[in-house]
Design a protein around this motif. Structure first.
Motif, PDB file in Angstrom:
ATOM      1  N   THR A 153      28.378  26.917  15.204  1.00  0.00           N
ATOM      2  CA  THR A 153      27.563  26.561  14.030  1.00  0.00           C
ATOM      3  C   THR A 153      26.892  25.212  14.279  1.00  0.00           C
ATOM      4  O   THR A 153      27.371  24.407  15.075  1.00  0.00           O
ATOM      5  CB  THR A 153      28.407  26.460  12.744  1.00  0.00           C
ATOM      6  OG1 THR A 153      29.372  25.437  12.902  1.00  0.00           O
ATOM      7  CG2 THR A 153      29.078  27.771  12.404  1.00  0.00           C
ATOM      8  N   VAL A 154      25.802  25.005  13.568  1.00  0.00           N
ATOM      9  CA  VAL A 154      25.092  23.729  13.620  1.00  0.00           C
ATOM     10  C   VAL A 154      24.820  23.277  12.191  1.00  0.00           C
ATOM     11  O   VAL A 154      24.804  24.087  11.263  1.00  0.00           O
ATOM     12  CB  VAL A 154      23.764  23.828  14.406  1.00  0.00           C
ATOM     13  CG1 VAL A 154      24.010  24.097  15.871  1.00  0.00           C
ATOM     14  CG2 VAL A 154      22.843  24.869  13.808  1.00  0.00           C
ATOM     15  N   THR A 155      24.613  21.988  12.027  1.00  0.00           N
ATOM     16  CA  THR A 155      24.269  21.441  10.720  1.00  0.00           C
ATOM     17  C   THR A 155      22.784  21.157  10.699  1.00  0.00           C
ATOM     18  O   THR A 155      22.269  20.451  11.568  1.00  0.00           O
ATOM     19  CB  THR A 155      25.070  20.149  10.444  1.00  0.00           C
ATOM     20  OG1 THR A 155      26.459  20.455  10.524  1.00  0.00           O
ATOM     21  CG2 THR A 155      24.741  19.592   9.072  1.00  0.00           C
ATOM     22  N   LEU A 156      22.106  21.720   9.708  1.00  0.00           N
ATOM     23  CA  LEU A 156      20.670  21.533   9.552  1.00  0.00           C
ATOM     24  C   LEU A 156      20.412  20.610   8.370  1.00  0.00           C
ATOM     25  O   LEU A 156      21.096  20.684   7.351  1.00  0.00           O
ATOM     26  CB  LEU A 156      19.969  22.873   9.288  1.00  0.00           C
ATOM     27  CG  LEU A 156      20.168  23.980  10.311  1.00  0.00           C
ATOM     28  CD1 LEU A 156      19.507  25.263   9.824  1.00  0.00           C
ATOM     29  CD2 LEU A 156      19.594  23.565  11.654  1.00  0.00           C
ATOM     30  N   SER A 157      19.421  19.779   8.497  1.00  0.00           N
ATOM     31  CA  SER A 157      18.983  18.930   7.394  1.00  0.00           C
ATOM     32  C   SER A 157      17.587  19.402   7.008  1.00  0.00           C
ATOM     33  O   SER A 157      16.639  19.229   7.777  1.00  0.00           O
ATOM     34  CB  SER A 157      18.971  17.462   7.835  1.00  0.00           C
ATOM     35  OG  SER A 157      18.643  16.629   6.762  1.00  0.00           O
ATOM     36  N   ILE A 158      17.475  20.016   5.811  1.00  0.00           N
ATOM     37  CA  ILE A 158      16.207  20.590   5.390  1.00  0.00           C
ATOM     38  C   ILE A 158      15.898  20.151   3.954  1.00  0.00           C
ATOM     39  O   ILE A 158      16.804  19.805   3.196  1.00  0.00           O
ATOM     40  CB  ILE A 158      16.204  22.128   5.490  1.00  0.00           C
ATOM     41  CG1 ILE A 158      17.285  22.746   4.595  1.00  0.00           C
ATOM     42  CG2 ILE A 158      16.373  22.586   6.916  1.00  0.00           C
ATOM     43  CD1 ILE A 158      17.247  24.259   4.551  1.00  0.00           C
ATOM     44  N   PRO A 159      14.622  20.183   3.563  1.00  0.00           N
ATOM     45  CA  PRO A 159      14.268  19.815   2.186  1.00  0.00           C
ATOM     46  C   PRO A 159      14.950  20.743   1.172  1.00  0.00           C
ATOM     47  O   PRO A 159      15.055  21.951   1.393  1.00  0.00           O
ATOM     48  CB  PRO A 159      12.753  19.982   2.141  1.00  0.00           C
ATOM     49  CG  PRO A 159      12.318  19.846   3.563  1.00  0.00           C
ATOM     50  CD  PRO A 159      13.433  20.423   4.384  1.00  0.00           C
ATOM     51  N   LYS A 160      15.399  20.166   0.082  1.00  0.00           N
ATOM     52  CA  LYS A 160      16.108  20.916  -0.966  1.00  0.00           C
ATOM     53  C   LYS A 160      15.244  22.052  -1.497  1.00  0.00           C
ATOM     54  O   LYS A 160      15.748  23.147  -1.749  1.00  0.00           O
ATOM     55  CB  LYS A 160      16.504  19.976  -2.090  1.00  0.00           C
ATOM     56  CG  LYS A 160      17.327  20.616  -3.186  1.00  0.00           C
ATOM     57  CD  LYS A 160      17.723  19.585  -4.227  1.00  0.00           C
ATOM     58  CE  LYS A 160      18.602  20.149  -5.303  1.00  0.00           C
ATOM     59  NZ  LYS A 160      18.078  21.266  -6.017  1.00  0.00           N
TER      60      LYS A 160
END
Length: 190
Positions: A153-160
């Motif tokens: 798994t990876v952690t993504l940072s995306i707009p809410k």
């Protein structure tokens, strides 16, 4: 005795003149224009992003000469303008006042009296972090057995706003290039 009194009077008048001159020099406003970069910064500790991150601006400074010179030197490295909102499109108006209110400018003793442009439109987006499963993509490869991916798994940072439109379970594709596959030896776990 009269010569001594005259000397004291001349000395007194000279010292008083220098003091008045220095006081007046400190009170005389100087003006200067400088081009600088504004860095729009989200609230400290927030997960927001600001677009655009920077903008070029020409500002006119006013104040005592030493204060204006100090402010010009400060502007050479750009100025950080904190944005207090955490979501949405915001029009920043009266930029000269916003810049004059910055601690770094205020401490110089100078004041920003005008700017070009005098308004900026910025887009603030709150970022959220989500976990997504990694799915390998191996083109033109025959697979026997299970393919294990590390990390799984990876952690993504995306707009809410975008996150709210996506399904709950997300996957990302890890595409392995043909040139990377050619370097691998058949029958060996990689």
């Amino acid at each position: 005795m009269k010569g001594k009194d005259d000397t004291l009077m001349i000395l007194f008048v000279t010292v008083l003149t220098v003091i008045i001159w220095l006081w007046a020099a400190g009170r005389t406003n100087d003006y200067a224009s400088v081009n600088t970069t504004i860095r729009f910064t989200p609230p400290e500790g927030s997960s927001s992003t600001v677009t655009p991150e920077t903008a070029s601006i020409q500002i006119t400074l006013s104040g005592p000469r030493s204060a204006v010179e100090t402010a010009i030197e400060l502007c050479r490295n750009g100025l950080d303008l904190p944005i207090t909102a955490t979501q949405g499109v915001l029009t920043l108006q009266d930029i000269p006042r916003l810049l004059s209110d910055l601690d770094s400018i205020r401490k110089t003793g100078a004041e920003v009296i005008s700017s070009d442009p005098s308004t900026f439109k910025v887009d603030i987006q709150t970022m959220v972090q989500i976990e997504a499963a990694v799915e390998p993509v191996l083109e033109n490869v025959t697979i026997s057995g299970d393919v294990t991916v590390g990390p799984a798994t990876v952690t993504l940072s995306i707009p809410k706003e975008i996150r709210d439109q996506l399904p709950n379970a997300l996957t990302v594709q890890a595409v392995v290039s043909g040139s990377a596959l050619e370097q691998l030896q058949p029958g060996v776990v990689h």
